[in-house]
Design a protein around this motif. Structure first.
Motif, PDB file in Angstrom:
ATOM      1  N   LEU A 127     108.141  45.158  11.678  1.00  0.00           N
ATOM      2  CA  LEU A 127     107.164  43.855  12.328  1.00  0.00           C
ATOM      3  C   LEU A 127     106.332  44.041  13.195  1.00  0.00           C
ATOM      4  N   ILE A 128     106.116  45.690  13.599  1.00  0.00           N
ATOM      5  CA  ILE A 128     105.193  45.853  14.519  1.00  0.00           C
ATOM      6  C   ILE A 128     103.779  46.078  13.774  1.00  0.00           C
ATOM      7  N   PRO A 129     102.771  45.311  14.096  1.00  0.00           N
ATOM      8  CA  PRO A 129     101.462  45.681  13.368  1.00  0.00           C
ATOM      9  C   PRO A 129     100.643  47.096  13.494  1.00  0.00           C
ATOM     10  N   THR A 130     100.323  47.541  12.462  1.00  0.00           N
ATOM     11  CA  THR A 130      99.514  48.950  12.697  1.00  0.00           C
ATOM     12  C   THR A 130      98.136  48.271  12.856  1.00  0.00           C
ATOM     13  N   ILE A 131      97.681  49.432  13.641  1.00  0.00           N
ATOM     14  CA  ILE A 131      96.154  49.034  13.923  1.00  0.00           C
ATOM     15  C   ILE A 131      94.978  49.625  13.139  1.00  0.00           C
ATOM     16  N   SER A 132      94.337  48.915  12.305  1.00  0.00           N
ATOM     17  CA  SER A 132      93.482  49.223  11.443  1.00  0.00           C
ATOM     18  C   SER A 132      92.069  49.572  12.136  1.00  0.00           C
ATOM     19  N   ALA A 133      91.537  50.248  11.247  1.00  0.00           N
ATOM     20  CA  ALA A 133      90.024  50.754  11.529  1.00  0.00           C
ATOM     21  C   ALA A 133      89.189  49.288  12.083  1.00  0.00           C
ATOM     22  N   LYS A 134      89.596  48.629  11.418  1.00  0.00           N
ATOM     23  CA  LYS A 134      88.870  47.231  11.679  1.00  0.00           C
ATOM     24  C   LYS A 134      89.017  46.731  13.178  1.00  0.00           C
ATOM     25  N   ASP A 135      90.331  46.983  13.562  1.00  0.00           N
ATOM     26  CA  ASP A 135      90.520  46.194  14.767  1.00  0.00           C
ATOM     27  C   ASP A 135      90.609  47.469  15.970  1.00  0.00           C
ATOM     28  N   GLN A 136      90.197  48.485  15.681  1.00  0.00           N
ATOM     29  CA  GLN A 136      90.329  49.575  16.532  1.00  0.00           C
ATOM     30  C   GLN A 136      89.082  49.452  17.419  1.00  0.00           C
ATOM     31  N   THR A 137      89.196  49.553  18.905  1.00  0.00           N
ATOM     32  CA  THR A 137      88.131  49.143  19.726  1.00  0.00           C
ATOM     33  C   THR A 137      87.433  50.743  20.124  1.00  0.00           C
ATOM     34  N   VAL A 138      86.130  50.609  19.858  1.00  0.00           N
ATOM     35  CA  VAL A 138      85.346  51.932  20.511  1.00  0.00           C
ATOM     36  C   VAL A 138      84.155  51.323  21.232  1.00  0.00           C
ATOM     37  N   TYR A 139      83.355  52.397  21.911  1.00  0.00           N
ATOM     38  CA  TYR A 139      82.286  52.039  22.533  1.00  0.00           C
ATOM     39  C   TYR A 139      81.039  52.735  22.175  1.00  0.00           C
ATOM     40  N   ILE A 140      79.740  52.128  22.093  1.00  0.00           N
ATOM     41  CA  ILE A 140      78.624  52.645  21.766  1.00  0.00           C
ATOM     42  C   ILE A 140      77.694  52.277  23.023  1.00  0.00           C
ATOM     43  N   CYS A 141      76.623  53.082  22.806  1.00  0.00           N
ATOM     44  CA  CYS A 141      75.243  52.886  23.484  1.00  0.00           C
ATOM     45  C   CYS A 141      74.211  52.186  22.732  1.00  0.00           C
ATOM     46  N   VAL A 142      73.891  50.938  23.217  1.00  0.00           N
ATOM     47  CA  VAL A 142      72.820  50.111  22.605  1.00  0.00           C
ATOM     48  C   VAL A 142      71.651  50.510  22.871  1.00  0.00           C
ATOM     49  N   SER A 143      71.190  51.477  21.987  1.00  0.00           N
ATOM     50  CA  SER A 143      69.821  52.357  22.035  1.00  0.00           C
ATOM     51  C   SER A 143      69.674  52.768  20.617  1.00  0.00           C
ATOM     52  N   PRO A 144      68.326  52.498  20.017  1.00  0.00           N
ATOM     53  CA  PRO A 144      67.932  53.045  18.822  1.00  0.00           C
ATOM     54  C   PRO A 144      68.303  54.458  18.534  1.00  0.00           C
ATOM     55  N   ASN A 145      68.367  55.225  19.407  1.00  0.00           N
ATOM     56  CA  ASN A 145      68.688  56.684  19.433  1.00  0.00           C
ATOM     57  C   ASN A 145      69.820  57.081  19.378  1.00  0.00           C
TER      58      ASN A 145
END
Length: 71
Positions: free
Chosen positions: A13-31
């Motif tokens: 019953l415990i849901p697994t975390i998929s790559a789609k749901d996993q939270t990450v952080y990005i810098c909003v810069s073109p470089n």
């Protein structure tokens, strides 16, 4: 035996975390080339733009980022 069955049932019953749901952080810069699992990663310390939280799926597909080399 009944306790083992209950335990296994709970694990299912415990849901697994998929790559789609996993939270990450990005810098909003073109470089900025990478996404980061940790908000205070040293790779993000150099960001001079906004840092946003997105799903790993978005980071790789929408923003075309790769995993940070420091993590």
């Amino acid at each position: 035996m009944a306790n083992i069955r209950k335990f296994l049932y709970i694990l299912l019953l415990i849901p697994t975390i998929s790559a789609k749901d996993q939270t990450v952080y990005i810098c909003v810069s073109p470089n900025a080339p990478a996404y980061h699992y940790i908000r205070n990663c040293r790779g993000l310390n150099r960001c001079t733009h906004h840092i946003i939280q997105v799903s790993k799926f978005e980071a790789t597909n929408k923003y075309n980022r790769r995993k940070c080399g420091y993590e």
